[in-house]
Structures are given as structure tokens and as C-alpha cells.
Design an enzyme around this catalytic site. Structure first.
Site, mmCIF file in Angstrom:
data_model
loop_
_atom_site.group_PDB
_atom_site.id
_atom_site.type_symbol
_atom_site.label_atom_id
_atom_site.label_comp_id
_atom_site.label_asym_id
_atom_site.label_seq_id
_atom_site.Cartn_x
_atom_site.Cartn_y
_atom_site.Cartn_z
ATOM 1 N N SER A 277 0.857 -1.186 0.000
ATOM 2 C CA SER A 277 0.000 0.000 0.000
ATOM 3 C C SER A 277 0.889 1.230 0.000
ATOM 4 O O SER A 277 1.972 1.225 0.595
ATOM 5 C CB SER A 277 -0.886 -0.023 1.246
ATOM 6 O OG SER A 277 -1.284 1.290 1.561
ATOM 7 N N GLU A 290 -7.625 -10.585 -6.305
ATOM 8 C CA GLU A 290 -8.746 -9.645 -6.439
ATOM 9 C C GLU A 290 -8.987 -9.285 -7.905
ATOM 10 O O GLU A 290 -10.132 -9.183 -8.362
ATOM 11 C CB GLU A 290 -8.463 -8.371 -5.633
ATOM 12 C CG GLU A 290 -8.485 -8.588 -4.134
ATOM 13 C CD GLU A 290 -7.939 -7.389 -3.379
ATOM 14 O OE1 GLU A 290 -8.470 -6.272 -3.551
ATOM 15 O OE2 GLU A 290 -6.962 -7.554 -2.632
#
Ligand code: ARG
Length: 464
Positions: A277, A290
Site C-alpha cells: 500500500s 482480487e
């Protein structure tokens, strides 16, 4: 603008109309199929005496040189041409002169594009199958390694009964095995050659359609020329099979994302398949899983798109059908990259066996086995179910588990409990006693693995 049909027109096509109509930007993917189809067509024309052998040789040499030059980057496919068929034909005529003008004898772009698309889909049906087989190989290895890796099995996402990682992966092995067999069925349906159908009604030339079909590795020619130029069923079937593959991948990804979360901690993704991140330094995100889950939508979209495009089209060819390409190409690329990445992700993933086993021990996953134990002592199953239900309540109040209760506590609820209860409801017993074929006990799983091994080693070609 180089187009094949200027003769009966008195005005240049409007630029916007030309661009809207053109398909070269995407159908250039069909270059190899277009050239292979043309070579087969002209070989047949010469055999039938429709062109001379010298013309055939010159056409074939010209076609090969075009293919070679495009591959070498020496000939660019530009939007100066309406579609890939015009590009090849115009370049052929430029290179070999008048003989090139004979290539299109007894052929229309309608059967030409029907052939190109069929050959393109056919080769990707095979490619998808290869990628599925590679995934199955990895799943097989993981299963062999994890026959006694205990984990909770879920229903309603609530812990239900213990299973093993091998058993859980086995469920996906079955799904992907069915996906392969669906591809095989599609191949069987589609492997007939539309070339020679002409615009819609065949031709008056004495074409040998069996011969062309054989040259291009089809089982034979299609049997109705109108259907031949307007059939896109096989694309729809393929998109449907691709959608099912994505649905399976997406379910698997969803589980991996859950298992990778801090709440589960069943797996650790390899760094190579995770991302960080920009703000939260502690993060290691399962982006690949994902993305695969997310990309499922566009593959379903392609299936819905083409079904909708096809639904109102009268016979035979209509330009609507040009819309079969972009979404199909996109779906194929998407599925092929998802399968490749998914296989890599699973093969590098680490499993936290201790966390899985601990999780399998919590949540009363042995409650059914406790009831079965009582049945073994002569209690009717319905009564046993209710006794164990009370036992579970008792444990919830005391924040403990059935196997942690003393024999006295157990006997205070039913005097049928004896010393042997602890072994009967241990995690190992709960799994290993499940030995019917298809169940998680390692004895049963080994039998299934033998079947899978034979399946993976089967030499015989799926495709004739
Ligand atoms: N680009 C067209 C397609 O993809 C090729 C066939 C054109 N045929 C025609 N009659 N305009 O469908």
C-alpha cells in the site's frame, strides 16, 4: 482507403462512415488464420483447375511473404485498409500482380471471416485447455502434499465439519476438469469448415469443400451455406465455457483472499504475487486474486454482449457479426492471463498448517461426530442430535469445546458417553473416518488421487 468494393459506387465513403465500418484495428489478430485459409483455398482452386498451378504457386509465395514481412515488422497493418482480408488481398496484388486478383474466386468475405474466426477460436480452445491442465497439475501436487493438512470445512461460511486442504483443492480439481471437458465438447461441435459457403448460397465453381476442410484440419465441411456464414454459436459456447472458468477462478480467489486475511491466516501469499500500500506500510495485499475475481465481470460481459448481438439477426450474414471479435479477443486474453497468473500464485503460496488445524478444532466441527458416536451407542440419531445440541450450548456458556469437557460433564448430559468419546471426536478421527469415495479421509482421497494421476498422464489427445 483501400477497399474491395469500389465498382458500383459513385462517391467516396464518408471518413466517419469508413472508420465506423472498418475492423482492421482488431481483426488484424486474424492475419495467420486468414493466410492459412487463403493458402488452402487456392490449393483447392488449383486442384479443381480453377486457377493454374503457376498461379497457385505465385499466390502462395506472395501470401507467405506478406506474413513473413508483417512478423518481421517490415510491413505494417494500417487503417488504410478496411479489414485484414482487404489488407492481405491488396498487398498480394501489389506483390504478384494479376494472379493475386484470382485468389478470391469462389469465396466471399463472409465465409472467409467465418473461417478465420473459427480457426482462431479453435486454436484458443486448445490453448485454454493446456493452461487448465497446467493448473490441474499444480493442484494435484498440492493435494498430494496435503492429505493430512486438516482445516475446517464450511457451509454458510460457518465452520461445519473438518476436511483437509487436499479435499478442498480436490473440489476445484473437479471444476477445472469439467471445464476441460466442456472445451472438448465445443471443439467437437465447431470443428467443421465453413469455407466454400460463399456469401450465403455456395458458389457455381466446382469447389472441393471436403478437400479444403481436410487441408485445414477440420472434420469436414459445414452442411448449410447460410448457417455457415452466420453461425457464431461456437463463439458463444466458448465464451460460456470461459465464463464458467472465470466463475471457478473467482470463487477460488475469494477463498484465497479470505484465507490470506488476518482473521484466517491460513495462507501466506508469495511476495511476488502480492502488492503493498502507498500509505499503510504493514499491508501485503492479494491484488492478483482480487483482479482475477474482478475480471470475471468482463468475461461474462462478452458472453452477454455476443448473445445480445446475435439474438435478432435474420439469415444470413449481417454486419452486426463483426461485433463478435473485440469482446471475444478480450475475453480470451483475460482468461489466458488469469489462468497463468492463478497457477503461479497457487504454486508459490504457503499454507499455515498449524493455524488451519487449530481453526478446524474450534467451532464445534466435531459435533456431528459426537452425535454419530451416540448413535453407535444405540441412541436414535434425532435424540443424539438434540443431546449434542445441549452439549454445544453448555460449551458456549463456558467458552470451551466438547473434547475439552471432563467425562463427568459429558455424562451429566448423557450417560451413553464413555472414555472412548475423546478418540471418536478427535480431529484426526473426524477426518480419517470419512472414507466413502469423494470424502476427505486420506484413504478415500488416495483412491481419488490415483484416478487423477491416470487422468493427467493420459497420453491420448483430446483433439483428434
Ligand atoms: N469485417 C467483417 C466481419 O468481421 C468481414 C466480413 C465482411 N463481409 C461483408 N459482407 N461486409 O464480419
Amino acid at each position: 482507403m483501400a477497399q474491395l468494393w469500389g465498382g458500383r459506387f459513385t462517391k467516396e465513403t464518408d471518413q466517419l462512415v469508413y472508420a465506423f465500418n472498418a475492423s482492421i484495428d482488431f481483426d488484424q489478430k486474424l492475419l495467420h488464420e486468414d493466410i492459412a485459409g487463403s493458402i488452402a483455398h487456392v490449393t483447392m482452386l488449383a486442384k479443381q483447375g480453377i486457377v493454374t498451378e503457376a498461379e497457385r504457386d505465385s499466390i502462395i509465395a506472395g501470401l507467405k511473404s506478406i506474413e513473413k514481412d508483417v512478423e518481421a515488422g517490415e510491413l505494417a497493418i494500417t487503417s488504410q485498409y478496411e479489414d485484414i482480408h482487404s489488407f492481405v488481398e491488396a498487398n498480394l496484388i501489389e506483390r504478384i500482380g494479376d494472379a493475386g486478383k484470382k485468389l478470391h474466386t469462389g469465396r466471399s468475405r463472409n465465409d472467409q471471416v467465418a473461417l478465420d474466426m473459427r480457426m482462431y477460436v479453435r486454436s484458443h480452445v486448445k490453448q485454454t485447455d493446456i493452461l487448465l491442465k497446467e493448473l490441474l497439475q499444480v493442484l494435484y501436487e498440492k493435494m498430494e502434499e496435503n492429505l493430512d493438512t486438516y482445516m475446517p470445512g464450511f457451509t454458510h461460511l460457518q465452520k461445519a465439519q473438518p476436511v483437509t486442504l487436499a479435499h478442498h483443492f480436490g473440489a476445484y480439481f473437479e471444476m477445472f476438469k469439467r471445464d476441460r471437458s466442456r472445451l472438448h465438447d465445443i471443439y467437437e461441435h465447431m470443428n467443421y469448415c465453413p469455407l466454400g459457403a460463399g456469401a450465403l448460397a455456395g458458389t457455381t465453381y466446382p469447389l472441393d469443400r471436403e478437400y479444403t476442410a481436410k487441408l485445414l484440419d477440420f472434420y469436414g465441411p459445414t452442411l448449410n451455406s447460410m448457417d455457415s456464414v452466420s453461425d457464431r454459436d461456437y463463439v458463444i459456447e466458448y465464451l460460456s465455457a470461459l465464463s464458467t472458468i472465470m466463475m471457478h477462478l473467482s470463487r477460488f480467489c475469494e477463498e484465497i483472499i479470505l484465507w490470506n486475511s488476518d482473521e484466517y491466516r491460513f495462507v501466506e501469499m508469495d511476495d511476488a504475487y502480492s502488492t503493498g500500500s502507498s500509505i499503510m506500510p504493514q499491508k501485503k495485499n492479494p491484488d492478483i486474486a482480487e483482479l482475477i475475481r474482478g475480471k470475471t465481470g468482463r468475461v461474462y460481459g462478452a458472453l452477454m454482449g455476443l448473445l445480445t448481438t446475435m439474438k435478432g439477426i435474420p439469415l444470413a450474414y449481417n454486419k452486426d457479426m463483426q461485433e463478435d471479435k473485440e469482446q471475444t479477443f478480450d475475453a480470451i486474453e483475460t482468461v489466458e492471463s488469469c489462468l497463468t497468473l492463478f497457477t503461479g500464485m497457487v504454486s508459490t503460496m504457503k499454507f499455515r498448517k498449524d493455524v488451519m488445524a487449530k481453526s478446524a478444532m474450534n467451532g464445534f466441527t466435531n459435533a456431528t461426530d459426537a452425535a454419530d458416536y451416540l448413535v453407535g451407542k444405540g441412541v436414535p440419531f434425532r435424540d443424539a442430535h438434540s443431546i449434542v445440541g445441549r452439549l454445544v450450548l453448555y460449551c458456549i456458556d463456558r467458552n470451551t469445546s466438547i473434547d475439552a469437557l471432563s467425562l463427568d460433564e459429558l455424562r451429566s448430559i448423557s450417560d451413553k458417553f464413555g472414555d472412548d468419546i475423546y478418540d471418536a471426536i478427535s480431529l484426526k478421527t473426524c477426518v480419517e473416518k470419512r472414507l466413502t469415495i469423494g470424502a476427505p479421509g486420506s484413504g478415500a482421497m488416495k483412491q481419488v488421487l490415483d484416478i487423477y494421476k491416470a487422468y493427467l498422464n493420459r497420453e491420448e489427445q483430446l483433439w483428434k
